[in-house]
Write a protein that holds these residues in place. Structure first.
Motif, PDB file in Angstrom:
ATOM      1  N   ILE A 124      37.628   7.718  32.880  1.00  0.00           N
ATOM      2  CA  ILE A 124      37.927   7.581  31.451  1.00  0.00           C
ATOM      3  C   ILE A 124      39.437   7.482  31.315  1.00  0.00           C
ATOM      4  O   ILE A 124      40.182   8.161  32.016  1.00  0.00           O
ATOM      5  N   LEU A 135      30.891  10.938  23.365  1.00  0.00           N
ATOM      6  CA  LEU A 135      29.607  10.614  23.980  1.00  0.00           C
ATOM      7  C   LEU A 135      28.633  10.055  22.951  1.00  0.00           C
ATOM      8  O   LEU A 135      28.762  10.330  21.751  1.00  0.00           O
ATOM      9  N   LYS A 164      25.675   2.322  30.061  1.00  0.00           N
ATOM     10  CA  LYS A 164      27.133   2.199  29.913  1.00  0.00           C
ATOM     11  C   LYS A 164      27.490   1.019  29.013  1.00  0.00           C
ATOM     12  O   LYS A 164      28.416   1.120  28.188  1.00  0.00           O
ATOM     13  N   ASP A 173      32.899   6.622  24.960  1.00  0.00           N
ATOM     14  CA  ASP A 173      33.441   6.692  26.316  1.00  0.00           C
ATOM     15  C   ASP A 173      32.352   6.811  27.367  1.00  0.00           C
ATOM     16  O   ASP A 173      32.521   6.366  28.507  1.00  0.00           O
ATOM     17  N   GLU A 174      31.243   7.433  27.008  1.00  0.00           N
ATOM     18  CA  GLU A 174      30.187   7.685  27.972  1.00  0.00           C
ATOM     19  C   GLU A 174      28.855   7.800  27.247  1.00  0.00           C
ATOM     20  O   GLU A 174      28.797   8.130  26.054  1.00  0.00           O
ATOM     21  N   GLY A 187      24.674  11.850  32.528  1.00  0.00           N
ATOM     22  CA  GLY A 187      25.465  10.728  32.069  1.00  0.00           C
ATOM     23  C   GLY A 187      25.264   9.529  32.985  1.00  0.00           C
ATOM     24  O   GLY A 187      24.455   9.570  33.921  1.00  0.00           O
ATOM     25  N   THR A 188      26.007   8.457  32.742  1.00  0.00           N
ATOM     26  CA  THR A 188      25.840   7.262  33.568  1.00  0.00           C
ATOM     27  C   THR A 188      26.361   7.479  34.973  1.00  0.00           C
ATOM     28  O   THR A 188      25.883   6.850  35.918  1.00  0.00           O
ATOM     29  N   ALA A 252      34.305  11.811  38.058  1.00  0.00           N
ATOM     30  CA  ALA A 252      34.734  12.346  36.763  1.00  0.00           C
ATOM     31  C   ALA A 252      35.596  13.599  36.907  1.00  0.00           C
ATOM     32  O   ALA A 252      36.423  13.883  36.041  1.00  0.00           O
TER      33      ALA A 252
END
Length: 292
Positions: A124, A135, A164, A173-174, A187-188, A252
């Motif tokens: 990010i 998110l 995404k 962003d996610e 998450g992705t 991340a």
């Protein structure tokens, strides 16, 4: 791509721009292969053996033979780090099924390709990282474990890529993927944690989450710091009602979350996140601090 990026490909060290695999590699044709992402801190691979163990288990699960032993792969990573000009970075280690005829049957793929790329990775942008990630809950559902077990870290990420893309279109962003039952999976490219009433909560892997190495470490750090931790199913409501939320992953690291579906969280970065982030950095110092 960073001009300093280098690749180890089947025994050769090359600038990444010069590293090539055959177009009939089944990793390219069908996403048939496995991978690991590994962080470099102070010229050391962080938790390398855990990554190599997970790689081996993913490969075994898809009946893919890795032609190098764990010790040999360790030597590959060390060779790559020695050649990489930066002290900190990211390694993508991949094992593909290798060359084979068109058609998805892997029977004729006799030799796997091993590829390790050293580069930089930012999940990010820095300004969003400091402000906290935004998110959204994706309409794309995580593939169920009875179809493809989430513990297999395969080369096929199309499910997550679609989520995404949805986040990109929404200006988030996610994205967070739910499982087939509508509960939170991951998450992705990261695991998700929430904090509620001082308790640290994350979905169990049976809900569709990857067995994240950073996820495991954060749970251990929380327990060591006296924080009550629990792996339990979470709904979208739990995300909205959280006091804090953050993402974890090798790529991340730890990322605080500012909002979910345009609902601002009460605290970002929250006090529990900050304690865990400090403990995470101390762990890196302890395990990778021997080399300047």
């Amino acid at each position: 791509m960073n001009t300093h990026s280098i690749t180890w490909l089947n025994g050769q060290l090359l600038p990444t721009s010069q590293a090539t695999v055959p177009v009939n590699d089944h990793g390219l044709l069908y996403g048939d292969g496995v991978f690991e992402g590994i962080r470099i801190y102070r010229r050391r691979a962080f938790r390398l053996q855990k990554h190599l163990q997970r790689l081996a288990l993913s490969a075994r699960a898809i009946a893919l033979e890795i032609p190098l032993s764990s010790d040999e792969l360790t030597a590959v990573i060390e060779q790559l780090i020695d050649a990489f000009p930066d002290d900190d970075g990211y390694i993508r280690l991949m094992v593909t099924r290798g060359e084979g005829p068109l058609g998805l049957n892997p029977k004729s793929c006799t030799q796997a390709n091993i590829i390790a790329i050293a580069d930089q990775l930012t999940m990010i942008a820095i300004d969003e990282l400091q402000a906290g990630a935004r998110l959204m809950v994706s309409s794309v559902r995580r593939l169920s474990a009875d179809g493809l077990d989430p513990r297999i870290k395969s080369l096929n990420y199309l499910n997550h890529i679609l989520a995404k893309i949805e986040a990109n279109h929404a200006g988030a962003d996610e994205a967070i993927l739910l499982n087939a039952q509508g509960r939170v999976a991951e998450g992705t490219a990261d695991n998700i944690f929430i904090v509620r009433n001082g308790r640290l909560l994350t979905p169990p892997c049976s809900e569709g989450a990857l067995e994240g190495i950073t996820r495991e470490l954060v749970l251990q750090l929380g327990q060591a710091d006296g924080i009550e931790t629990s792996e339990q199913p979470l709904g979208v409501y739990d995300l909205y009602a959280a006091d804090e939320c953050f993402l974890t992953g090798t790529g991340a690291e730890l990322i605080a979350v500012a909002s979910i579906d345009c609902r601002s969280l009460p605290s970002c970065p929250g006090p529990v996140f900050q304690r865990l982030q400090q403990a995470f950095r101390r762990t890196i110092d302890q395990e990778c601090g021997g080399i300047a």
